[in-house]
Write an enzyme that holds these catalytic residues in place. Structure first.
Site, mmCIF file in Angstrom:
data_model
loop_
_atom_site.group_PDB
_atom_site.id
_atom_site.type_symbol
_atom_site.label_atom_id
_atom_site.label_comp_id
_atom_site.label_asym_id
_atom_site.label_seq_id
_atom_site.Cartn_x
_atom_site.Cartn_y
_atom_site.Cartn_z
ATOM 1 C CB CYS A 230 -6.879 -69.630 -10.682
ATOM 2 S SG CYS A 230 -8.521 -69.954 -10.050
ATOM 3 C CB ALA A 231 -2.692 -72.662 -13.918
ATOM 4 N N GLY A 234 1.195 -70.085 -15.384
ATOM 5 C CA GLY A 234 1.933 -71.119 -15.030
ATOM 6 C C GLY A 234 3.097 -70.873 -13.889
ATOM 7 C CE LYS A 236 0.914 -67.216 -7.491
ATOM 8 N NZ LYS A 236 0.640 -66.614 -8.761
ATOM 9 C CG ASP A 281 -16.899 -75.193 -19.211
ATOM 10 O OD1 ASP A 281 -16.954 -75.008 -18.009
ATOM 11 O OD2 ASP A 281 -17.478 -75.740 -19.918
ATOM 12 C CG ASP A 301 -2.801 -66.654 -7.690
ATOM 13 O OD1 ASP A 301 -3.342 -65.746 -6.980
ATOM 14 O OD2 ASP A 301 -1.859 -66.390 -8.323
ATOM 15 C CB CYS A 354 -2.059 -60.090 -5.956
ATOM 16 S SG CYS A 354 -2.801 -60.180 -7.602
#
Length: 424
Positions: A230-231, A234, A236, A281, A301, A354
């Site tokens: 789940c970039a 970006g 991380k 998708d 993440d 988080c």
């Protein structure tokens, strides 16, 4: 803050625009400024400070004003949290307002219910009471009311931390090493870091220290196949690429093309050549199926409530609910399950959010392990200690908080795929 009649009207208009919270507060605020291109930097700063101040202290302000209007909330905020007295406000207020403003100043916070003192929704306080004392909840709430510090990450591919700190100080920016991340720097104040030569040359990126530590938990090695599932934009991903010394193959997947497009200029600055951003998708995309069983390390993440980021996004207190948490749980378990299929035997997966909520963290891991006995948990504290990152309260799980670590609130669990699934 210097108050004028025009500025007071501006502050009230901004709070009135943001408070229905029909979109994220920062998005609404950008639109507010876009509609008023004539505003100078001082007015913009005053508006942003007041809007986020009202959001941080809204429960208390509403208790004082009886869920008041935007005007009443702004006047109460200026009185209570900006220290303005009746004499300063008198030229700009009505006679009826001059009678209740002294009461705002004199009101005692400790006489309010816990959720008002902590500035957290009642439903969230009830959830936290399952694992925290009322005193701890109050301290957590108070920590979340403070603005977050500005952290940057050194791109270890292009620079060393000591060199960057020295260069920042030459630019007149006060900086010091972060206490935990070996590539983190904490800046004093809120300098315009995106104008710095260090930023423009890719030597630093803005990234919370807690977010940086997640990359060290995954600990990718040069030459490996790695996925940031789940970039987003970006942050991380770029850290993982640097830890890999730009060798191997690093896929950055996300369902949002817009977020991935924000990665492109950052990637160009970074000097990395091993990152491959790809839009998917959903977690069932065929691009993922082609990688099943081939990946050494996966970072998930996961989409979450974001309640660990209330210092930056205080509006989330009203934009999340018990119902939205339940919906997120379904998405989190589906994403974790899909991401786990990418791993080869011996591969490592880091699941992170988080959020401080058990429902989004421990419960997701427990549910996953019940259905996937071929996975085992690695100890976060031990993994970080191996990299000389000393987090004394890190154990089986990593739990970072503004209260104890001065980072955003993060949870992480590290899973290892220890054997292949038994054949039917």
């Amino acid at each position: 803050m210097r108050l004028t009649s025009e500025r007071l009207d501006l502050l009230i208009a901004a709070v009135r625009k943001i408070l229905p919270l029909q979109a994220p507060a920062d998005v609404l605020l950008r639109q507010f400024f876009k509609d008023r291109p004539q505003l100078g930097q001082n007015d913009r700063s005053a508006v942003a400070e007041t809007v986020f101040g009202v959001l941080r202290h809204r429960f208390f302000l509403e208790a004082l004003t009886g869920k008041g209007t935007a005007r009443e909330l702004v006047l109460a905020y200026l009185t209570r949290f900006q220290g303005m007295n009746l004499r300063e406000l008198t030229p700009f207020i009505r006679e009826s307002e001059s009678k209740w403003i002294p009461q705002i100043k004199a009101a005692k916070l400790e006489e309010q219910p816990l959720f008002v003192q902590a500035e957290l929704p009642e439903w969230l306080v009830e959830k936290l009471q399952a694992s925290c004392s009322n005193e701890e909840i109050l301290r957590i709430g108070q920590a979340l009311q403070q603005p977050a510090p500005l952290d940057v990450r050194v791109n270890s591919l292009l620079a060393k931390r000591e060199e960057v700190i020295a260069a920042l100080e030459q630019e007149g920016i006060e900086a010091q090493p972060t206490p935990f991340s070996p590539v983190g720097i904490r800046l004093t104040g809120k300098p315009s870091i995106n104008r710095s030569a260090l930023f423009l040359s890719g030597k630093i990126e803005v990234q919370d220290e807690g977010s940086q530590i997640l990359g060290f938990l995954l600990a990718p090695k040069r030459g490996e196949m790695v996925v940031d599932f789940c970039a987003g934009a970006g942050g991380k991903t770029l850290l993982l690429g640097a830890l890999m010394h730009s060798r191997g193959r690093l896929y950055a997947f996300d369902v949002s093309e817009k977020r991935l497009s924000n990665l492109k200029p950052r990637l160009k600055r970074s000097g990395l050549s091993n990152v491959h951003p790809q839009h998917i998708d959903s977690e069932r995309d065929s691009k993922l199926k082609r990688l099943a069983g081939k990946i050494d390390r996966v970072l998930v993440d996961a989409p979450c409530s974001g309640l660990g980021t209330l210092r930056r996004n205080p509006d989330l207190k009203w934009r999340q609910s018990p119902e939205s948490i339940s919906e997120l749980q379904e998405k989190q378990i589906a994403i974790l399950t899909a991401a786990a299929k990418l791993l080869k035997p011996g591969g490592r997966l880091v699941y992170a959010t988080c959020s401080p909520l058990h429902e989004e963290n421990q419960q997701i891991i427990e549910s996953f392990l019940t259905n996937h006995p071929q996975f085992s948990i690695l100890n976060c504290g031990e993994l970080l200690a191996q990299q000389k990152i000393n987090l004394p309260d890190a154990g089986k799980f990593l739990q970072l908080s503004p209260l104890h670590h001065n980072t955003d609130g993060f949870f992480a669990a590290v899973l290892e795929y220890s054997k292949t699934e038994p054949e039917n």
